[in-house]
Design an enzyme around this catalytic site. Structure first.
Site, PDB file in Angstrom:
ATOM      1  N   LYS A 160     -11.975 -10.990  -3.873  1.00 50.72           N
ATOM      2  CA  LYS A 160     -11.122 -12.150  -3.604  1.00 50.72           C
ATOM      3  C   LYS A 160     -11.113 -12.636  -2.370  1.00 50.72           C
ATOM      4  O   LYS A 160     -11.455 -11.969  -1.450  1.00 50.72           O
ATOM      5  CB  LYS A 160      -9.814 -11.524  -4.243  1.00 50.72           C
ATOM      6  CG  LYS A 160      -8.624 -12.663  -4.157  1.00 50.72           C
ATOM      7  CD  LYS A 160      -7.394 -12.128  -4.599  1.00 50.72           C
ATOM      8  CE  LYS A 160      -6.244 -13.163  -4.793  1.00 50.72           C
ATOM      9  NZ  LYS A 160      -4.888 -12.573  -5.018  1.00 50.72           N
ATOM     10  N   SER A 193      -2.634 -14.662  -9.040  1.00 49.36           N
ATOM     11  CA  SER A 193      -3.422 -15.392  -8.272  1.00 49.36           C
ATOM     12  C   SER A 193      -4.906 -14.975  -8.189  1.00 49.36           C
ATOM     13  O   SER A 193      -5.839 -15.747  -7.683  1.00 49.36           O
ATOM     14  CB  SER A 193      -3.031 -15.423  -6.820  1.00 49.36           C
ATOM     15  OG  SER A 193      -2.940 -14.151  -6.229  1.00 49.36           O
ATOM     16  N   SER A 220      -0.324 -10.665  -9.102  1.00 53.98           N
ATOM     17  CA  SER A 220      -1.414 -11.320  -9.156  1.00 53.98           C
ATOM     18  C   SER A 220      -2.699 -10.432  -9.571  1.00 53.98           C
ATOM     19  O   SER A 220      -3.626 -11.208  -9.547  1.00 53.98           O
ATOM     20  CB  SER A 220      -1.483 -11.916  -7.671  1.00 53.98           C
ATOM     21  OG  SER A 220      -0.664 -12.939  -7.512  1.00 53.98           O
TER      22      SER A 220
END
Length: 370
Positions: free
Chosen positions: A71, A146, A170
């Site tokens: 990420k 997210s 997330s």
């Protein structure tokens, strides 16, 4: 993209049997990323850096030279860490996050910076300065957020496994949306050092994989006490992989009464009830419990998370790193224009809300109560 179908455990076994090399697997993964025209799961990737790491990879190591997507808010030495924001577009990390250092030590190869909601603020994958992430199973639907890019990459077979971060869902929510496994570890199990902070008392790095077995393998690699993180738990790391497949007979499972309300979608309620029935049939002991503050959880989360975000994101001012507004007439204008031009609308909303609940006269009414 079918070329990297299969689990982390399966690829680990193939590498150990020398059916292919880490470099070949890196190339297969990079080719799959380049061929993907649907998901926008990656902001960037560096094939050559991954190939250099693959040349030194030990296939006898726990991760055996397997490429892992990361990420875009987890620092990787020499690679951009933009948090999917215009504000950090020019930034490249001068160090590895502890999770990345441990990943490399276990034989993993960071490959690709996955898309996300900007600064991890969002639940849809639509709040990125680098475009919307698409759900590979239904491109007209959101992938969740997210950690949208990590979930979409694993689900679309452009990543064997990925790291995400979870503040208020997330990892777990996009994993659910994309049909993969996502785990938010217990706070303190995985070091936060090198994770760009959203809400420091809530953030955790965790695995996003195709199977529970893969999640256990990846979590094992990145767990452990870290003196660089004051909230890191000084506890031994269990052998998660060895714990798989055990009988659940006698396991006590709490069933919160407040979670079974008329507000749930019927399909969700049915799926949860089916899981409860399956656990009961396997010998688990179901215990009804009460979580009386459940109705206040979301409100408390948004107050605490936004307050911490307001504090944490104050460091992005155009002075030390990242974007800097040009031709600013003085420091105040430099700060305000840099942040106005760099942050997206969702990040600005959360900073404003967090600043409000921390302000004089409102701190006790909101933040202290939360």
């Amino acid at each position: 993209m079918s070329s990297i179908q299969g689990t982390l455990a399966q690829w680990r076994d193939r590498l150990r049997r020398k059916e292919l090399s880490p470099a070949e697997l890196v190339n297969l993964t990079a080719d799959a990323i380049e061929a993907d025209r649907t998901t926008n799961a990656y902001i960037s990737f560096d094939r050559e850096a991954a190939l250099r790491a693959a040349a030194a990879a030990d296939t006898a190591s726990p991760l055996a030279g397997i490429p892992i997507a990361v990420k875009d808010n987890i620092n990787v030495l020499g690679q951009p860490t933009r948090c999917a924001s215009r504000l950090l577009a020019p930034y490249a990390s001068p160090y590895d996050a502890t999770s990345i250092r441990l990943l490399k030590a276990a034989g993993g190869i960071p490959l690709g910076r996955t898309n996300m909601d900007e600064f991890a603020m969002g639940a849809s994958g639509e709040n990125s300065a680098y475009g919307v992430t698409r759900n590979p199973n239904a491109p007209d639907h959101i992938p969740g957020g997210s950690s949208s890019g990590s979930a979409a990459a694993v689900a679309s077979a452009t990543a064997i496994a990925a790291l995400g971060s979870d503040t208020g869902g997330s990892i777990r929510q996009p994993a659910g949306h994309c049909g993969i496994v996502g785990l938010k570890p217990t706070y303190g199990r995985v070091s936060r050092y090198g994770l760009v902070a959203f809400a420091s008392s809530l953030d955790q790095i965790g695995p996003m994989t195709r199977t529970v077995e893969d999640a256990a393998i990846l979590l094992q690699a990145i767990s452990g006490h870290d003196p660089k993180d004051s909230t890191s738990a000084d506890e031994p790391v269990p052998d998660f992989e060895a714990a798989l497949g055990r009988d659940v007979k006698g396991l006590k499972v709490g069933i919160p009464a407040e979670y079974f309300t008329s507000g749930n979608h019927p399909g969700i309620s049915e799926a949860v009830q089916n899981t409860v029935k399956q656990l009961e049939s396997l010998g688990a002991e179901l215990v009804e419990i009460s979580l009386p503050h459940a109705d206040a959880v979301v409100a408390a989360y948004y107050i605490i998370a936004c307050a911490e975000a307001s504090s944490n994101l104050s460091r992005f001012d155009g002075v030390r790193y990242g974007k800097r507004a040009e031709d600013a007439a003085g420091l105040v204008e430099l700060f305000s224009r840099t942040r106005e031009e760099g942050f997206g609308p969702e990040v600005k909303r959360r900073i404003i809300l967090g600043t409000y609940v921390l302000s004089s006269g409102y701190y006790d009414a909101y933040y202290s109560r939360a």
